[in-house]
Design an enzyme around this catalytic site. Structure first.
Site, PDB file in Angstrom:
ATOM      1  N   ARG A   1       1.050  -1.243   0.068  1.00 52.92           N
ATOM      2  CA  ARG A   1       0.123   0.275   0.087  1.00 52.92           C
ATOM      3  C   ARG A   1       1.218   1.039  -0.015  1.00 52.92           C
ATOM      4  O   ARG A   1       0.701   2.337  -0.844  1.00 52.92           O
ATOM      5  CB  ARG A   1      -0.784   0.185   1.003  1.00 52.92           C
ATOM      6  CG  ARG A   1      -2.280   1.022   1.267  1.00 52.92           C
ATOM      7  CD  ARG A   1      -3.277   0.916   2.651  1.00 52.92           C
ATOM      8  NE  ARG A   1      -3.091  -0.165   3.645  1.00 52.92           N
ATOM      9  CZ  ARG A   1      -2.683   0.788   4.994  1.00 52.92           C
ATOM     10  NH1 ARG A   1      -1.494   1.523   4.721  1.00 52.92           N
ATOM     11  NH2 ARG A   1      -2.771  -0.040   5.372  1.00 52.92           N
TER      12      ARG A   1
ATOM     13  N   TYR B   1     -17.305  14.257 -16.886  1.00 54.39           N
ATOM     14  CA  TYR B   1     -17.909  12.435 -16.788  1.00 54.39           C
ATOM     15  C   TYR B   1     -19.231  12.362 -15.580  1.00 54.39           C
ATOM     16  O   TYR B   1     -18.913  13.062 -14.761  1.00 54.39           O
ATOM     17  CB  TYR B   1     -16.477  12.098 -16.554  1.00 54.39           C
ATOM     18  CG  TYR B   1     -16.879  10.204 -16.532  1.00 54.39           C
ATOM     19  CD1 TYR B   1     -17.199  10.073 -18.164  1.00 54.39           C
ATOM     20  CD2 TYR B   1     -16.523   9.950 -15.383  1.00 54.39           C
ATOM     21  CE1 TYR B   1     -17.456   8.588 -18.281  1.00 54.39           C
ATOM     22  CE2 TYR B   1     -16.915   8.323 -16.510  1.00 54.39           C
ATOM     23  CZ  TYR B   1     -17.238   7.797 -16.629  1.00 54.39           C
ATOM     24  OH  TYR B   1     -17.462   6.362 -16.604  1.00 54.39           O
TER      25      TYR B   1
ATOM     26  N   ASP C   1      -9.121  16.615 -15.976  1.00 50.90           N
ATOM     27  CA  ASP C   1      -9.110  15.530 -16.336  1.00 50.90           C
ATOM     28  C   ASP C   1      -8.636  14.706 -17.984  1.00 50.90           C
ATOM     29  O   ASP C   1      -9.376  15.793 -18.686  1.00 50.90           O
ATOM     30  CB  ASP C   1     -10.579  14.549 -16.304  1.00 50.90           C
ATOM     31  CG  ASP C   1     -11.228  13.517 -16.489  1.00 50.90           C
ATOM     32  OD1 ASP C   1      -9.943  13.230 -17.445  1.00 50.90           O
ATOM     33  OD2 ASP C   1     -11.823  12.775 -15.612  1.00 50.90           O
TER      34      ASP C   1
ATOM     35  N   LYS D   1      -9.105   3.639 -20.705  1.00 50.12           N
ATOM     36  CA  LYS D   1      -9.377   4.326 -22.254  1.00 50.12           C
ATOM     37  C   LYS D   1      -7.933   4.347 -22.748  1.00 50.12           C
ATOM     38  O   LYS D   1      -7.319   3.140 -23.201  1.00 50.12           O
ATOM     39  CB  LYS D   1      -9.879   5.604 -22.125  1.00 50.12           C
ATOM     40  CG  LYS D   1     -10.520   6.145 -20.900  1.00 50.12           C
ATOM     41  CD  LYS D   1     -11.725   5.005 -21.173  1.00 50.12           C
ATOM     42  CE  LYS D   1     -12.943   4.932 -19.552  1.00 50.12           C
ATOM     43  NZ  LYS D   1     -13.574   6.090 -19.311  1.00 50.12           N
TER      44      LYS D   1
HETATM   45  C1  PLP Z   1     -13.843   6.974 -17.302  1.00 51.86           C
HETATM   46  C2  PLP Z   1     -13.636   8.101 -17.503  1.00 51.86           C
HETATM   47  C3  PLP Z   1     -13.738   7.982 -16.045  1.00 51.86           C
HETATM   48  C4  PLP Z   1     -13.560   7.100 -15.085  1.00 51.86           C
HETATM   49  O1  PLP Z   1     -12.847   6.362 -15.271  1.00 51.86           O
HETATM   50  P1  PLP Z   1     -13.066   4.474 -14.857  1.00 51.86           P
HETATM   51  O2  PLP Z   1     -11.091   3.896 -15.113  1.00 51.86           O
HETATM   52  O3  PLP Z   1     -13.542   3.646 -14.799  1.00 51.86           O
HETATM   53  O4  PLP Z   1     -12.937   4.792 -13.272  1.00 51.86           O
HETATM   54  C5  PLP Z   1     -13.222   9.467 -15.657  1.00 51.86           C
HETATM   55  N1  PLP Z   1     -12.915  10.884 -16.634  1.00 51.86           N
HETATM   56  C6  PLP Z   1     -13.451   9.993 -17.814  1.00 51.86           C
HETATM   57  C7  PLP Z   1     -13.566  11.059 -18.561  1.00 51.86           C
HETATM   58  C8  PLP Z   1     -13.832   9.068 -18.541  1.00 51.86           C
HETATM   59  O5  PLP Z   1     -13.570   8.691 -19.755  1.00 51.86           O
END
Ligand code: PLP
Length: 403
Positions: free
Chosen positions: A65, A119, A192, A217
């Site tokens: 951790r 999101y 993000d 992604k």
């Molecule tokens: C998918 C996504 C998230 C969340 O990510 P996870 O890996 O599913 O927790 C946050 N922001 C954006 C822009 C996303 O496309």
């Protein structure tokens, strides 16, 4: 020592080499890829060394951790790609966003000024999870600089939160100007950058304080990893690591390995995906079944000025949204069912092209009125363009649009 190519090395080179091939001291060999270190705990030949590791005097793992060699290799890679001093790999994009938010607000006013076009799960976290704990969320249109300036003056936020390209209407807020406003107000900017990846945009270079990704992604890229990362600079690193040791949001070493493996080819994939998306967007714009196309490479895009400042030519992301002429929900379902290659699945950024229906997926919690206000209509479809032959993608879309 981690293998850390010179800072001016191309991103394509760093994606392959950064963080990898750590030499184990005293061993005569070095594995070509970082192994999956599954041990949760570590000991040293001299107990005094373990004590020094715990105190931070000596670098090294003690308990997973607190740090794991596979994760550390991935973190060195991500920090290098995003021009940051350090990174923390998390078990999901949402865990990474949560960690960035609590780190940014730890010693600041507990108000977060957020883009209205985030999101869905991020809006939920702010409004339904963090608000009851006393973190106030204020939403505004980040494409409107004057509105952001007014909101900063009125609400004195400790942090600002935005995405590089919004979902599903693909708006691009002036991140560089917003970073300057945040800095002047003593607030930290969290960006993000999932839709842009470090090939297109490196928010820390534009003055952001934290870059967050859902590595699920484009970065992992193959639809087989759930993960996230926070990348930041020196003054924020120790608070970030301290909160991580306490909250425990870390990525597992297996996912960490898969993510590193995926990242080696990510700039190649992303370059191809951006080129394919440009072709898909211009093809859709002339298709008789299509009313309107949303794509950041469109010269008539409402945020063209910010896009011209922030993006390199031809690298506008691989997401395209479009409105199907006269389509209601059942017509969109028919279109999705008629696809033979493009996958009608919810995620994005994978090697395969995927079509999502925002009304059913990301924005299903909103009332039809609220969706209409955001400009998300029942005939809006979003495609995440993959690495396939663009001719095959267009042929599949054409067949489905005519079905
Ligand atoms: C998918 C996504 C998230 C969340 O990510 P996870 O890996 O599913 O927790 C946050 N922001 C954006 C822009 C996303 O496309």
């Amino acid at each position: 020592m981690a293998n850390r190519p010179a800072e001016n090395t191309s991103l394509f080179t760093r994606a392959v080499h950064s963080g990898d091939r750590k030499r184990a001291p005293g061993s005569g060999f070095t594995p070509v890829t970082t192994p999956i270190h599954t041990a949760t705990t570590y000991f040293y030949n001299d107990a005094a060394d373990l004590e020094r590791v715990f105190s931070g005097e000596l670098p090294g793992p003690n308990y997973s951790r607190h740090g794991n060699p596979t994760n550390e290799a991935l973190e060195a890679l991500l920090a290098s790609l995003e021009s940051g001093d350090g990174a923390l790999a998390c078990s999901s994009g949402m865990a990474a966003l949560h960690l960035a938010i609590v780190t940014a607000l730890a010693d600041r006013n507990k108000v977060i000024l957020a883009s209205g076009a985030l999101y869905g799960a991020t809006i939920n976290m702010l409004a339904k999870v963090l608000a009851p704990f006393g973190i106030e969320a204020v939403f505004t249109d980040f494409c409107d600089e004057a509105a952001v300036a007014r909101a900063i003056a009125e609400h004195k936020p400790g942090a600002l939160l935005m995405e590089t390209i919004s979902n599903p209407l693909l708006r691009v807020a002036p991140m560089d100007r917003i970073a300057a406003m945040a800095k002047a107000a003593g607030a930290q900017l969290i960006v993000d950058s999932t839709f842009t990846t470090p090939l297109l945009l490196r928010p820390l270079e534009h003055g952001a304080d934290y870059t967050v990704h859902s590595v699920t992604k484009y970065l992992a890229g193959h639809g087989d990893v759930l993960g996230g990362v926070v990348v930041t600079n020196e003054p924020n690193l120790e608070p970030l690591r301290m909160l991580s040791r306490s909250l425990g949001p870390l990525l597992g070493p297996f996912e960490s390995y898969l993510t590193m493996r995926g990242i080696k080819s990510f700039p190649l994939r992303m370059e191809r995906q951006c080129a394919n998306a440009g072709r898909v967007a211009s093809w859709l714009a002339t298709h008789p079944a299509i009313d309107r196309v949303y794509f950041p490479g469109d010269p008539a895009h409402p945020d063209a000025a910010a896009i011209a400042r922030l993006f390199a030519p031809g690298l506008f992301g691989a997401m395209v949204s479009f409105e199907v002429k006269g389509a209601d929900q059942s017509a969109v379902f028919r279109l999705m069912n008629a696809l033979r290659m493009v996958v009608p699945a919810t995620s994005l950024g994978d090697v395969q092209s995927m079509v999502a229906y925002p009304v059913m997926a990301s924005h299903r919690e909103l009332s039809p009125k609220h969706r209409e206000r955001l400009g998300i209509r029942d005939n809006l479809v979003r495609i995440s363009v993959g690495i396939e032959s663009v001719g095959d993608i267009l042929a599949d879309l054409d067949r489905a649009l005519r079905a």
